[in-house]
Design an enzyme around this catalytic site. Structure first.
Site, short mmCIF file in Angstrom:
data_model
loop_
_atom_site.label_atom_id
_atom_site.label_comp_id
_atom_site.label_asym_id
_atom_site.label_seq_id
_atom_site.Cartn_x
_atom_site.Cartn_y
_atom_site.Cartn_z
N GLU A 69 36.69 36.01 42.89
CA GLU A 69 37.94 36.30 42.58
C GLU A 69 37.74 36.10 40.86
O GLU A 69 37.33 35.11 40.61
CB GLU A 69 38.95 35.62 43.17
N PHE A 70 38.60 37.14 40.18
CA PHE A 70 38.70 36.54 38.63
C PHE A 70 40.01 36.70 38.06
O PHE A 70 40.51 36.61 37.26
CB PHE A 70 37.86 38.04 37.98
N VAL B 58 44.46 31.92 44.85
CA VAL B 58 43.60 33.09 45.45
C VAL B 58 43.91 33.60 46.57
O VAL B 58 44.18 34.86 46.83
CB VAL B 58 41.95 32.67 45.36
N LYS C 51 53.02 22.86 53.08
CA LYS C 51 52.86 24.18 52.42
C LYS C 51 53.26 25.29 53.52
O LYS C 51 53.88 26.18 53.21
CB LYS C 51 51.38 24.22 52.05
N LEU D 12 39.50 33.94 22.19
CA LEU D 12 39.09 33.42 21.05
C LEU D 12 40.22 32.71 20.36
O LEU D 12 40.48 32.42 18.97
CB LEU D 12 38.77 34.48 20.16
N CYS E 180 40.19 25.55 37.13
CA CYS E 180 38.90 26.35 37.02
C CYS E 180 37.90 26.01 36.26
O CYS E 180 36.65 25.76 36.38
CB CYS E 180 39.16 27.94 37.39
N LYS F 21 30.38 34.82 39.35
CA LYS F 21 31.67 34.26 39.30
C LYS F 21 31.33 32.87 38.10
O LYS F 21 32.15 32.62 37.26
CB LYS F 21 32.04 33.66 40.55
N THR G 175 35.15 29.67 45.07
CA THR G 175 34.06 29.77 44.08
C THR G 175 33.20 28.65 44.74
O THR G 175 33.59 27.28 44.61
CB THR G 175 34.76 29.35 42.70
N GLY H 180 42.24 23.85 29.99
CA GLY H 180 42.42 22.75 31.32
C GLY H 180 42.37 23.79 32.47
O GLY H 180 41.89 24.86 32.59
C1 UGA Z 1 40.30 31.18 34.64
C2 UGA Z 1 39.57 32.72 34.34
O1 UGA Z 1 40.24 33.10 33.20
C3 UGA Z 1 39.81 33.68 35.74
O2 UGA Z 1 39.24 35.11 35.39
C4 UGA Z 1 39.34 32.96 36.79
O3 UGA Z 1 39.47 33.89 37.92
C5 UGA Z 1 39.85 31.72 37.29
O4 UGA Z 1 39.71 30.84 36.18
C6 UGA Z 1 39.43 30.91 38.42
O5 UGA Z 1 38.12 30.64 38.39
O6 UGA Z 1 40.17 30.78 39.30
P1 UGA Z 1 42.71 30.31 34.67
O7 UGA Z 1 42.29 29.02 34.68
O8 UGA Z 1 43.87 30.44 35.60
O9 UGA Z 1 41.73 31.35 34.68
O10 UGA Z 1 43.33 30.43 33.26
P2 UGA Z 1 42.67 31.06 31.69
O11 UGA Z 1 43.78 32.10 31.38
O12 UGA Z 1 41.46 31.43 32.17
O13 UGA Z 1 43.08 29.78 30.98
C7 UGA Z 1 42.43 28.59 31.10
C8 UGA Z 1 42.49 27.80 29.84
O14 UGA Z 1 41.90 28.10 28.64
C9 UGA Z 1 43.99 27.05 29.77
O15 UGA Z 1 44.03 25.80 29.39
C10 UGA Z 1 44.18 27.89 28.22
O16 UGA Z 1 45.06 27.19 27.38
C11 UGA Z 1 42.74 28.05 27.74
N1 UGA Z 1 42.35 28.96 26.87
C12 UGA Z 1 42.35 30.33 27.17
C13 UGA Z 1 42.16 28.76 25.39
O17 UGA Z 1 42.20 27.40 25.00
N2 UGA Z 1 41.97 29.68 24.46
C14 UGA Z 1 42.16 30.89 25.03
O18 UGA Z 1 41.61 31.87 23.89
C15 UGA Z 1 41.94 31.13 26.35
#
Ligand code: UGA
Length: 428
Positions: free
Chosen positions: A150-151, A11, A35, A249, A259, A203, A121, A256
């Site tokens: 942040e999203f 972030v 880092k 979906l 977040c 959030k 968060t 995993g």
């Molecule tokens: C998530 C949120 O999507 C962001 O909006 C948020 O800002 C972020 O957390 C955070 O709080 O910092 P992120 O963890 O980077 O983002 O990744 P995602 O794309 O949300 O995926 C999370 C997990 O869900 C992954 O393991 C992915 O494989 C899984 N997933 C996602 C599924 O199993 N099915 C889906 O349809 C979508």
């Protein structure tokens, strides 16, 4: 504008480089010496598409600097973002010690009107607590403190930051955060102004809802397996309803990353402290925790046991386009296979260097084809494009037995079956 960002995790760093690229003077603060050294050499500390190029460019043109001094940041900035880690404690509660320590350091070095914006968060009430800590440690001086959650998603961080669906700003009055509104004006995106409490809640409510969508479709996938329906078709049909929408979906091994698991646990804990037992989220967490082990048991049954078998694992990172291994489902998969006496060969395009020191007993292959060498089955854990578009004839020719378990419903069943594979996946 002069902007400081405390913390250069996903972030913080993305916020810093994007704001520098928009023409601001940005100072990024990092207290981890390793880092910091990397950042000073204009190297991104973690894998994220596009970040390193932007970091190099903004450091070279002087719009972005790095330092380890929060004091320097407090003296330099008009707007200061806090983007430090808020990890889970073992009981699921949120550890805010890094946020509080930064607030104290800001207070001690407050020399002028400073707008402090929390992006970490953190549970409802954190922004007000930051304000109190600053006031206490600055002996009476006040800073305006706001919440600006942040999203962004890992792997898509730059685009999500430059083109957010909305910007949420939580503050007591809009005039006091005019500088923040100005900072975001070049993005030309809708801004929602709320109280700090509502912004902080938005959030958690979002991440918990995304986790709920995933666990819902994963629960549907379990019923599909029992009754002969196909979860991919079910999700498609559901997603065509505009009230539901097609995103998040995708049935698989579960969510995993750093977040969703942490924030679901943090929200359950926070709601509990407020006096509400968030049973629905307990169920979301439970479905997620059961998903990988259910698929692994299917694999074990299908192969007639795992003892002495060689298994090729495709993908380690918690999702594609990152090397982040936090709460990655691959770790559960590997531990299960090893505990059952299987030999494990793995490949991942980005995350192998993170995992290698922890698992001396497994083989890290330089390509998916090398990982398939002599394998009795392959399990796809992370849906990298490199796996979706593989030459399955070549892949299968390396294996002892052509069995493919697709944990993310990522590959074409038809293509695999054409190459002579037996294909198994989640939710059908
Ligand atoms: C998530 C949120 O999507 C962001 O909006 C948020 O800002 C972020 O957390 C955070 O709080 O910092 P992120 O963890 O980077 O983002 O990744 P995602 O794309 O949300 O995926 C999370 C997990 O869900 C992954 O393991 C992915 O494989 C899984 N997933 C996602 C599924 O199993 N099915 C889906 O349809 C979508």
């Amino acid at each position: 504008m002069r902007v400081a960002v405390i913390g250069t995790g996903y972030v913080g760093l993305v916020t810093g480089v994007v704001l520098a690229d928009l023409g601001n003077q940005v100072l990024c603060i990092e207290n981890d010496p390793e880092k910091l050294a990397k950042l000073r050499a204009a190297e991104a500390p973690s894998f994220e598409p596009g970040i390193e190029e932007l970091l190099k460019r903004t450091i070279a043109d002087g719009s972005l600097r790095v330092s380890d001094s929060v004091a320097e940041a407090a003296k330099f900035a008009d707007v200061l973002f806090i983007a430090v880690g808020t990890p889970s404690r073992p009981d699921g509660s949120v550890d805010l010690s890094a946020v509080h320590a930064v607030a104290e350091e800001i207070g001690k070095n407050l020399t002028h009107d400073l707008l402090v914006v929390n992006k970490s968060t953190a549970p409802v009430g954190t922004v007000r607590e930051i304000g109190r800590i600053i006031e206490r440690s600055s002996i009476g001086r006040k800073a305006v403190v706001a919440s600006n959650p942040e999203f962004l998603r890992e792997g898509n961080a730059l685009q999500d930051t430059r083109e957010p669906d909305r910007i949420v700003i939580g503050a007591d009055d809009r005039a006091s955060v005019a500088a923040l509104e100005e900072l975001y004006s070049p993005l030309n995106k809708p801004i929602l102004f709320t109280s700090p409490e509502s912004a902080e809640m938005i959030k958690y409510a979002c991440n918990a809802f995304l986790a709920t969508k995933i666990s819902y479709i994963n629960a549907i996938s379990r019923v599909c397996e029992l009754c002969g329906a196909d979860v991919a078709h079910v999700a498609k049909g559901m997603g065509m309803d505009r009230r539901i929408g097609p995103d998040f979906l995708k049935a698989g091994l579960g969510y995993g990353g750093s977040c969703l698991p942490k924030d679901v646990a943090g929200f359950i804990d926070f709601a509990g402290r407020m006096g509400y037992d968030f049973q629905m989220l307990h169920a979301v967490k439970g479905v997620n925790e059961a998903q990988a082990s259910h698929f692994l048991q299917r694999i074990e049954k299908e192969l007639g046991g795992l003892e002495g078998k060689t298994i090729c694992v495709l993908g380690l990172a918690f999702k594609p386009e990152t090397d982040d291994m936090r709460a990655a489902k691959s770790l559960e998969v590997i531990d299960f296979l090893l505990a059952r006496g299987a030999a494990v060969r793995v490949h991942d395009p980005a995350a192998m260097h993170v995992v290698e020191p922890q698992y001396p007993q497994i083989e890290f292959a330089e390509s998916p084809y090398c990982a398939a060498e002599g394998a009795d089955a392959a399990i796809l854990v992370t849906e990298w494009n490199a796996y979706k578009n593989m030459d399955f004839d070549r892949f299968g020719a390396k294996m002892c037995s052509k069995v493919f378990f697709d944990g993310r419903r990522a590959c074409s069943q038809q293509a695999l079956e054409r190459a002579g594979f037996r294909y198994f996946t989640i939710g059908s």
